[in-house]
Design an enzyme around this catalytic site. Structure first.
Site, PDB file in Angstrom:
ATOM      1  N   ASP A  98       3.839 -12.831  21.958  1.00 13.76           N
ATOM      2  CA  ASP A  98       4.786 -12.808  21.079  1.00 13.76           C
ATOM      3  C   ASP A  98       5.967 -13.861  21.462  1.00 13.76           C
ATOM      4  O   ASP A  98       6.885 -13.135  22.063  1.00 13.76           O
ATOM      5  CB  ASP A  98       5.350 -11.468  20.571  1.00 13.76           C
ATOM      6  N   ASP A 314       6.771 -18.567  15.488  1.00 20.57           N
ATOM      7  CA  ASP A 314       6.438 -17.123  16.148  1.00 20.57           C
ATOM      8  C   ASP A 314       5.126 -16.588  16.067  1.00 20.57           C
ATOM      9  O   ASP A 314       4.444 -16.601  15.254  1.00 20.57           O
ATOM     10  CB  ASP A 314       7.317 -16.165  15.051  1.00 20.57           C
TER      11      ASP A 314
END
Length: 489
Positions: A98, A314
């Site tokens: 992440d 992201d």
């Protein structure tokens, strides 16, 4: 292994060497660090080795490699994850990759609400600080707690003086718990040699409560790759273990997977765009979107970075998201480009298309144009998701989703897959290039000896990164053994 452990323990005995005017050692003084009866507890020896290994890593620097599993496909997994080894003895933890958050955290043994099983065919584990000989809690007075306080990633529990955290994610899920410090074990390449089972002390979260994911795609936690001080990339860089740059290449087809390294993947077709400074995420300046080479009629202010707006890269997001002002002209341009070849339908609020041919033959190329002249080319599979395929008829839907009442663009795995991405935190830039992520890549890192390059196949198994001790290291070990023998003659 026994000889290496013995020579490592003896290294501690060496004191600084006095040097004559000619530059050669004039005297070598040795003092015994191990008791005369040669008895020392194994944990004492291991502690000495860990201290020395830490110094070695800090002086050398190198590239750390992590395995990658998972896929972007929301109908299969919808996330990419890696395996970490934490604690003493080390245990395996599967964590989502992440770049949209900073902190590494894993489920604690006493976690309330954490999943018990996973549909990903992985064994879930729970971190138990009491079962790790090297785990220590992080108190509120610990300087490392301040890293998280500065980025709003931690706070203090008045009741027990422990450094705590609470995270809420965009989908409404969240987790909370406490920070601990423990060993992260990894394989590292320094120069042309593999340093297996290397360790470094890192701070990470242990989740006490959580409702992050459903059990069908559950993992043990999240591996945050953000820029703040609490991120592992920042912690390892501050210790001199690895550079302040990391790279990934997420494989889209054939089961997914890919490459993730703390280091820079070198590719001649790489283009770079500057990072927007002083942002909590990896924000870049998206200037325009083109379909079939024609820029869409979108006001550039839609993409500007201000007041929580802007464009974010992201890996923790599966699809991609556009604000209303950009989404509508984007979908209209795609639909107009294929209107003569396919049938457009709306399914569950998404714009979809029914076709009997390959999407590559029908759908137009798209490019995202960024500051610095860098463009990101998207094939149809980078902005479409196949919903089903029945009797030779396929339904493909726009993978970009609409965000209402927010001027934000999020580029998730749908767009990031099948490309090399380099996050250069020193140069404050992000680079990318289209790439087949099943192939090996060239990786470069800056160390004390300069810049080294070699081939990495995701597991450091190529001949350019041999898994044997270098001749220099073997020579040093032999020299040390001879010194030891002379001591006891």
């Amino acid at each position: 292994m026994a000889a290496a452990l013995f020579s490592t323990a003896i290294l501690i005995c060496l004191l600084p060497v006095s040097v004559s005017s000619s530059g050669f050692p004039a005297a070598l003084k040795l003092e015994r660090a191990i008791p005369a009866n040669h008895e020392m507890e194994m944990n004492e020896l291991k502690a000495r080795d860990r201290t020395r290994h830490g110094r070695l890593l800090q002086s050398l620097g190198g590239v750390v490699d992590f395995p990658v599993d998972g896929t972007f496909d929301p109908f299969v997994v919808g996330l990419y994850y890696t395996k970490l080894r934490l604690g003493s003895p080390p245990r395996d933890f599967y964590v989502q990759i992440d770049t949209g958050s900073d902190v590494l955290w894993v489920s604690c043994a006493s976690c309330n609400g954490c999943p018990q099983t996973s549909g990903l065919q992985i064994q879930l584990n729970y971190f138990d600080p009491g079962s790790s000989a090297t785990a220590t809690p992080i108190s509120c007075s610990d300087q490392r707690c301040n890293w998280g306080v500065q980025s709003s990633d931690s706070g203090c529990s008045v009741q027990n003086n422990l450094c705590a955290y609470t995270f809420q994610y965009g989908d409404g899920s969240g987790t909370s718990g406490y920070y601990v410090s423990d060993l992260l074990q990894f394989d590292m390449i320094v120069g042309s040699s593999l340093v297996p089972n290397s360790t470094a002390q890192v701070v990470f979260g242990t989740s006490q409560t959580g409702d992050l994911v459903k059990s069908d795609r559950a993992v043990d936690g999240i591996f945050g790759f953000g820029q703040q001080g609490m991120s592992v990339i920042s912690q390892l860089a501050s210790q001199g273990v690895s550079p302040r740059v990391f790279s990934h290449c997420l494989k889209g087809e054939n089961g997914g997977g890919g490459i993730l390294v703390l280091g820079e993947i070198v590719e001649p077709n790489m283009v770079f765009t500057p990072l927007v400074p002083s942002q909590p995420h990896y924000n870049v300046n998206l200037l325009s979107i083109s379909v079939n080479g024609q820029a869409l009629p979108i006001n550039p202010s839609v993409f500007s970075t201000s007041n929580g707006q802007g464009t974010i890269i992201d890996t923790g997001t599966t699809l991609a998201y556009l604000s209303e002002a950009a989404y509508v002209p984007f979908v209209e341009a795609i639909t107009n480009a294929v209107s003569q070849s396919v049938r457009a339908v709306v399914s569950k609020g998404n714009q979809c298309y029914v076709l009997t041919t390959s999407v590559a033959d029908v759908f137009p190329p798209v490019s995202l144009n960024f500051a610095g002249g860098a463009s990101m080319s998207l094939n149809p599979q980078d902005y479409l998701i196949q919903q089903n395929n029945v009797g030779g008829t396929a339904v493909w839907c726009i993978g970009f989703q609409r965000i209402q009442n927010q001027g934000i663009t999020i580029l998730g795995d749908l767009v990031l897959k099948d490309k090399i991405f380099v996050y250069d935190l020193v140069g404050q830039r992000i680079g990318w290039a289209n790439y087949d992520c099943s192939m090996s890549v060239n990786v470069s890192a800056t160390s004390s000896s300069g810049r080294s390059e070699y081939v990495n196949a995701g597991q450091f198994s190529d001949n350019a990164a041999p898994q044997k001790l270098s001749l220099d290291i073997i020579g040093n070990i032999i020299m040390l053994l001879l010194l030891v023998i002379n001591m006891f003659l």
